[in-house]
Scaffold this motif. Sequence first.
Motif, mmCIF file in Angstrom:
data_model
loop_
_atom_site.group_PDB
_atom_site.id
_atom_site.type_symbol
_atom_site.label_atom_id
_atom_site.label_comp_id
_atom_site.label_asym_id
_atom_site.label_seq_id
_atom_site.Cartn_x
_atom_site.Cartn_y
_atom_site.Cartn_z
ATOM 1 N N LEU A 94 0.732 -1.226 -0.080
ATOM 2 C CA LEU A 94 0.001 -0.009 -0.070
ATOM 3 C C LEU A 94 0.732 1.299 0.021
ATOM 4 N N LEU A 95 1.975 1.050 -0.679
ATOM 5 C CA LEU A 95 3.048 2.311 -0.877
ATOM 6 C C LEU A 95 3.657 2.244 -1.979
ATOM 7 N N GLU A 96 2.952 1.969 -3.061
ATOM 8 C CA GLU A 96 3.372 1.577 -4.499
ATOM 9 C C GLU A 96 3.547 2.848 -5.469
ATOM 10 N N GLN A 97 4.558 2.685 -6.321
ATOM 11 C CA GLN A 97 4.784 3.679 -6.989
ATOM 12 C C GLN A 97 3.536 3.672 -7.920
ATOM 13 N N GLY A 98 3.076 5.100 -8.318
ATOM 14 C CA GLY A 98 2.107 5.404 -9.274
ATOM 15 C C GLY A 98 0.655 5.162 -8.632
ATOM 16 N N VAL A 99 0.759 4.758 -7.445
ATOM 17 C CA VAL A 99 -0.514 4.162 -6.729
ATOM 18 C C VAL A 99 -0.782 4.873 -5.373
ATOM 19 N N HIS A 100 0.262 4.812 -4.695
ATOM 20 C CA HIS A 100 0.319 5.557 -3.246
ATOM 21 C C HIS A 100 1.302 6.170 -3.155
ATOM 22 N N ASP A 101 1.557 7.361 -3.865
ATOM 23 C CA ASP A 101 2.960 8.117 -3.969
ATOM 24 C C ASP A 101 3.055 9.347 -2.691
ATOM 25 N N TRP A 102 1.753 9.483 -1.987
ATOM 26 C CA TRP A 102 1.926 10.557 -1.250
ATOM 27 C C TRP A 102 1.703 10.463 0.464
ATOM 28 N N MET A 103 2.162 10.946 1.323
ATOM 29 C CA MET A 103 1.793 10.900 2.820
ATOM 30 C C MET A 103 1.969 12.329 3.273
ATOM 31 N N HIS A 104 0.877 12.749 3.923
ATOM 32 C CA HIS A 104 0.928 14.062 4.665
ATOM 33 C C HIS A 104 0.868 13.914 5.915
ATOM 34 N N PHE A 105 1.468 14.701 6.706
ATOM 35 C CA PHE A 105 1.634 14.643 8.085
ATOM 36 C C PHE A 105 0.963 15.866 8.494
ATOM 37 N N LEU A 106 -0.428 15.588 9.251
ATOM 38 C CA LEU A 106 -1.141 16.683 9.606
ATOM 39 C C LEU A 106 -0.610 17.583 10.773
ATOM 40 N N GLY A 107 -0.519 18.889 10.807
ATOM 41 C CA GLY A 107 -0.153 19.614 12.041
ATOM 42 C C GLY A 107 1.239 19.367 12.386
ATOM 43 N N THR A 108 1.970 19.092 11.611
ATOM 44 C CA THR A 108 3.454 18.630 11.933
ATOM 45 C C THR A 108 4.358 20.082 11.787
ATOM 46 N N SER A 109 4.941 20.763 12.409
ATOM 47 C CA SER A 109 5.603 21.959 11.888
ATOM 48 C C SER A 109 6.780 22.207 12.645
ATOM 49 N N LYS A 110 7.382 21.274 13.539
ATOM 50 C CA LYS A 110 8.808 21.518 14.217
ATOM 51 C C LYS A 110 9.974 21.282 13.008
ATOM 52 N N LEU A 111 10.979 21.833 13.183
ATOM 53 C CA LEU A 111 11.998 21.881 12.314
ATOM 54 C C LEU A 111 12.810 20.374 12.406
ATOM 55 N N GLU A 112 12.818 19.776 13.759
ATOM 56 C CA GLU A 112 13.225 18.407 13.816
ATOM 57 C C GLU A 112 12.788 17.459 12.804
ATOM 58 N N TRP A 113 11.334 17.710 12.942
ATOM 59 C CA TRP A 113 10.622 16.668 12.164
ATOM 60 C C TRP A 113 10.484 16.759 10.784
ATOM 61 N N ALA A 114 10.778 17.984 10.133
ATOM 62 C CA ALA A 114 11.036 18.308 8.850
ATOM 63 C C ALA A 114 12.352 17.578 8.344
ATOM 64 N N CYS A 115 13.249 17.576 9.019
ATOM 65 C CA CYS A 115 14.643 16.834 8.903
ATOM 66 C C CYS A 115 14.424 15.325 8.815
#
Length: 169
Positions: A94-115
């Motif tokens: 369920l993380l296949e190319q062209g099928v499931h290419d996106w993952m969004h993290f809601l309300g995550t804004s810490k610099l450490e998490w960006a890295c």
Amino acid sequence: TGIRNYQDAVDATIYNNEYFIKHRKGIKNGGAKLLNVLQGANHVEADSWYETMKKYCDPKQYDNHFNGWGMGGQNMCDVHLVLRRIVTLIRDGLLEQGVHDWMHFLGTSKLEWACLLTDIQRAVRKYHNPSFTISFDCASPFLAIANGQLYYESIYPDGDKWTYRMQPT
């Protein structure tokens, strides 16, 4: 909303997901991509939520399946759970190319998490899905305005955490 507990949230999400699966065009027909949001206040709830909702991303079960993942609740702030979930998604196909290419993290804004999320994205692209993208957002400015607050100063001390000060508008 009438949602009072975990099971109410699961039931409401199933209701909404069934509606979207039934009524969406799908990206092949010019429709928008939809993300399957994963919630849960702890590992047990997050695992249960995933097991209940994963079918909405499964192309074997739905022609108009969802196209990726939205990470909420404990899924967006617990690195152990995030890494375990990615491994599970890959194992479940369920993380296949062209099928499931996106993952969004809601309300995550810490610099450490960006890295951290950048490193995870690079690893998934290198070893599994070259088209995989992670995104995240920050709700704080919008919540501040909704509550009558305004950011007025940013402080960047050397070697310490950044601070953003707010005051009533």
